[in-house]
Design a protein around this motif. Structure first.
Motif, PDB file in Angstrom:
ATOM      1  N   SER A 144     -12.466   0.226   6.849  1.00 12.82           N
ATOM      2  CA  SER A 144     -11.456   0.183   5.795  1.00 12.82           C
ATOM      3  C   SER A 144     -12.045  -0.325   4.500  1.00 12.82           C
ATOM      4  O   SER A 144     -11.501  -0.102   3.431  1.00 12.82           O
ATOM      5  N   TYR A 163      -7.729  -4.902   2.045  1.00  5.66           N
ATOM      6  CA  TYR A 163      -7.022  -5.352   3.243  1.00  5.66           C
ATOM      7  C   TYR A 163      -7.822  -6.421   3.974  1.00  5.66           C
ATOM      8  O   TYR A 163      -7.310  -7.501   4.268  1.00  5.66           O
ATOM      9  N   THR A 195      -6.827  -0.448  -0.684  1.00  8.39           N
ATOM     10  CA  THR A 195      -7.271  -0.112   0.667  1.00  8.39           C
ATOM     11  C   THR A 195      -8.442  -0.985   1.061  1.00  8.39           C
ATOM     12  O   THR A 195      -8.504  -1.515   2.173  1.00  8.39           O
ATOM     13  N   ILE A 208       0.827  -1.195   0.000  1.00  7.45           N
ATOM     14  CA  ILE A 208       0.000   0.000   0.000  1.00  7.45           C
ATOM     15  C   ILE A 208       0.868   1.254   0.000  1.00  7.45           C
ATOM     16  O   ILE A 208       0.500   2.280  -0.597  1.00  7.45           O
TER      17      ILE A 208
END
Lengths: 122, 498, 145
Positions: B464, B100, B97, B37
């Motif tokens: 997230s 994850y 993102t 990331i």
């Protein structure tokens, strides 16, 4: 007419290899035979590049003491050979990935025949 | 120094992280995701900086190894390539993102290998966009394709067969492209795109150039999934894991469309492929077929990811139609739709991923109105993206269709105009049936069990995963409002001759 | 393979020939910048020497020859050698892979380019060798032959 066929015999050979490769990829039912067809197809394109890089009366592109100067007409074109090295590596990597996929398919379905696979996937 | 080296840094960041992740993964497994990331964040911010720099200062060219073109390999970072680089890097950042939590659940224990291959995929895509050399483009096409096959094959049970089929068809496409550039090299003697654009007008009547053009269009059409050559797409996008399809679907076909745009408009030139040969009409007709076919098959799909895959075929048809029109409005429509569709499809695939994580499936027949209580924000993002796909102002999707319509009016092709309007109607059918199931049924049915509807609490996904969904949805609204500004920048990207 | 070959001829000959193939492979790698040869060709021959042992000999012994877990990290190291030489040129102000800026003090510019190509050929040879061996290992992971 005969001149046309005999003068371009290398292109006829390459076209027949392309046809054999495409036939294997499309018509054959076994997945490994499809893969072999793809390898033949890629090999024919490599042959095309190399056969088009030769010149009449020229030799390998290593600097030799027999010729006084580095006259380009005496050496064949080395650039397609370098390009085809990269293409061969790409072909090897593709075959590697394809075999890993085939091992995975076999572990899950226990067959490598396309018709049976479509039956078992339903 | 960064601005001078920027064309090389973008692919190289991803390559470096793709190499360091396996090495550091031997030592500590948890380091894979932060590394990936960080690299994507650096690349996204550098590409935004590069876009602003190029708009203000002009094209950056970069010679690898110091060899001057046409002897050496050249990287060209002009307004069009920097724009597409911004699009794909920002979308990749948002998808990673989101990924994850999903990858932690789906692919337990294989995260080091997964993120390394994702970084290789992004290397391939960034290299494809920036390069100015034809053979280098082939190498990066194969890098991104091989990584794509591997990423698709780690999905559910039927995934490896779909990946194998994609491998066979994709390799045929790349090999046709290689054969095409072989013909171009042997007749012109150069592999550099700028040089070739100068040499080609001198040998217009050669049948070799015609064969090369057809082979390149067919080869790139397979990569881009234009209508008759789209066969690999539905199965691959359906059975792949969530993050893989959210990475490959918005970005992969777009980069293929960009390469076709670059080769047809900048190397071969408008005169050759539109006025002398009917290649542009051929692409436009196939794209119209793809638009109608994709929309109809999307209506017939029972599962959401398959519906989104067929809808991708239709939307690529819009970009192909923009290329085939070959006039300024068509170019603007194609480039704008490239941007809009990347954001819309990424948002939709991420929504499907959210539903799969929480509800366990994304089957349309099983959706009911409990979804609007359980996942309010996700369904709100879905609504925004769906309305943008249909083409309602002021959302982003309306403007790209508007420019395409203007392009068809300018060329007086009324059939294409009818196809665009009809397909918007078909888009509305398959999106609104989901919205109807989720929003418009009342809770009257549950009268016998009145406590049912009160018991549904909000069960939204973790932040997230929610944040990228909302950012993409809000981004669609923002792109719609900032539309004039973006189109002004697109005017700078047009080739000569338009 | 898990169990070695049962024929003593194969066992003996493979163990005798494999070092020579490896030596010839290194010769091909180091000649890449000057004559036919180079990273990929040499790396494929080096991989052939290791795979010959893997086919003929039992598992305990061939893991001592080249461990399975060394495959991918060494491959990454090989490509990083390539990447590193390019990066040094980038950081010293030139273009990527611009060899005449390499900091080797006793060579001049044409010899520096020579040395740069040699270093990246070694890196590519190492990477190709380990990756080909690890492809073989992955395909035969659960094999019982």
């Amino acid at each position: 007419m005969f001149d046309f066929i005999a003068g371009h015999y290398d292109y006829w050979f390459i076209i027949s290899l392309i046809t054999i490769g495409l036939y294997g990829m499309i018509i054959k039912k076994n997945l490994v035979k499809k893969l072999i067809g793809m390898t033949i197809f890629q090999a024919s394109i490599i042959l095309f590049y190399i056969s088009s890089s030769i010149k009449a009366g020229a030799t390998v592109p290593i600097l030799s003491d027999k010729f006084n100067s580095a006259d380009v007409a005496n050496y064949i074109n080395p650039l397609p050979h370098a390009l085809m090295l990269t293409a061969i590596v790409v072909g090897v990597a593709t075959v590697g990935v394809a075999f890993a996929l085939l091992v995975l398919i076999y572990k899950r379905y226990n067959t490598l025949d396309e018709k049976e696979l479509i039956e078992r996937m339903k | 120094m960064i601005a001078k080296n920027l064309p090389a840094i973008l692919p190289l960041i991803f390559l470096a992280s793709a190499l360091l992740i396996p090495l550091l993964g031997v030592w500590k497994k948890k380091i894979a995701y932060p590394f990936a990331i960080t690299a994507t964040l650096a690349a996204a911010s550098l590409s935004v900086y590069g876009f602003i720099y190029v708009i203000l200062n002009g094209t950056i060219t970069y010679y690898f190894g110091g060899w001057v073109p046409p002897i050496g390999i050249e990287y060209v970072y002009d307004p069009l390539s920097s724009f597409v680089a911004v699009v794909i890097n920002v979308v990749a950042l948002l998808v990673l993102t989101h990924g994850y939590s999903v990858v932690k659940i789906d692919l337990e224990g294989r995260q080091v290998a997964y993120y390394s291959v994702v970084m290789l995929l992004m290397t391939g895509f960034n290299g494809m966009i920036i390069t100015g050399d034809l053979f280098n483009l082939y190498v990066f096409i194969e890098i991104s394709s091989l990584s794509g096959y591997a990423l698709i094959a780690v999905g559910e049970k039927r995934a490896p067969f779909a990946a194998f089929r994609y491998l066979i068809i994709g390799t045929i496409g790349a090999s046709f492209y290689l054969l095409g550039i072989g013909f171009l090299y042997f007749i012109s003697g150069t592999l550099n795109m700028n040089d070739l654009a100068l040499i080609l007008p001198m040998m217009k009547d050669s049948p070799t150039i015609l064969v090369a053009l057809i082979l390149i269009v067919v080869g790139l059409g397979i990569k881009m999934a234009i209508f008759p050559m789209h066969g690999w797409l539905p199965d691959s996008y359906t059975y792949a894991p969530t993050t893989s399809s959210a990475l490959i679907a918005p970005i992969g076909t777009k980069v293929g469309a960009y390469v076709l745009l670059r080769l047809l408009f900048f190397v071969f030139g408008i005169d050759y492929f539109s006025n002398e040969l009917p290649i542009a009409d051929l692409i436009a007709v196939f794209s119209c077929g793809g638009i109608i076919f994709g929309s109809v098959m999307a209506i017939a799909s029972k599962e959401m990811k398959r519906m989104l895959a067929y809808s991708s075929v239709a939307q690529i048809g819009y970009i192909g139609l923009g290329i085939g029109l070959a006039n300024p409005f068509g170019f603007i429509g194609a480039v704008l739709h490239l941007l809009n569709h990347a954001f819309m499809k990424a948002c939709l695939f991420i929504v499907a991923g959210n539903l799969r994580t929480k509800a366990g499936h994304s089957d349309i027949s099983l959706m009911d109105d409990s979804f609007r209580k359980k996942y309010p924000w996700t369904m709100a993002a879905f609504t925004v993206a769906a309305l943008s796909m249909v083409g309602l102002p002021p959302l982003a999707g309306f403007f790209s269709k508007w420019y395409l319509v203007l392009g068809t009016i300018e060329s007086s092709r009324w059939i294409y105009l009818a196809v665009i309007l009809l397909s918007s109607l078909l888009n509305a059918v398959y999106f609104f049936r989901i919205l109807e199931k989720v929003y418009m049924r009342s809770s009257v049915k549950y009268k016998s069990d009145e406590s049912y509807s009160d018991n549904i609490r909000q069960d939204e996904v973790v932040p997230s995963m929610l944040l990228p969904t909302l950012v993409l949805a809000v981004g669609l609204i923002v792109l719609g409002i900032l539309n004039v500004f973006i189109v002004n920048q697109i005017y700078k990207m047009m080739p000569e001759g338009l | 393979m898990k169990h070695g070959s049962s024929s003593p001829i194969i066992l003996l000959l493979s163990r005798v020939i494999s070092p020579y193939i490896m030596l010839f492979g290194m010769y091909v790698v180091f000649h890449g910048h000057y004559s036919p040869g180079g990273g990929f060709q040499g790396g494929a021959m080096l991989a052939a020497s290791i795979l010959l042992i893997r086919i003929a000999v039992e598992e305990k012994v061939h893991q001592m020859h080249f461990k399975r877990t060394l495959g991918i990290p060494l491959g990454a190291v090989g490509v990083l050698v390539f990447f590193g030489t390019g990066l040094i040129s980038l950081l010293l102000g030139g273009y990527f892979l611009d060899y005449h800026l390499l900091p080797i003090p006793w060579l001049e510019a044409p010899d520096l380019r020579n040395a740069g190509i040699l270093i990246i050929e070694v890196g590519v040879g190492l990477a190709v060798m380990t990756i080909l061996v690890s492809i073989y290992d992955n395909l035969l992971e659960d094999d019982d032959v």
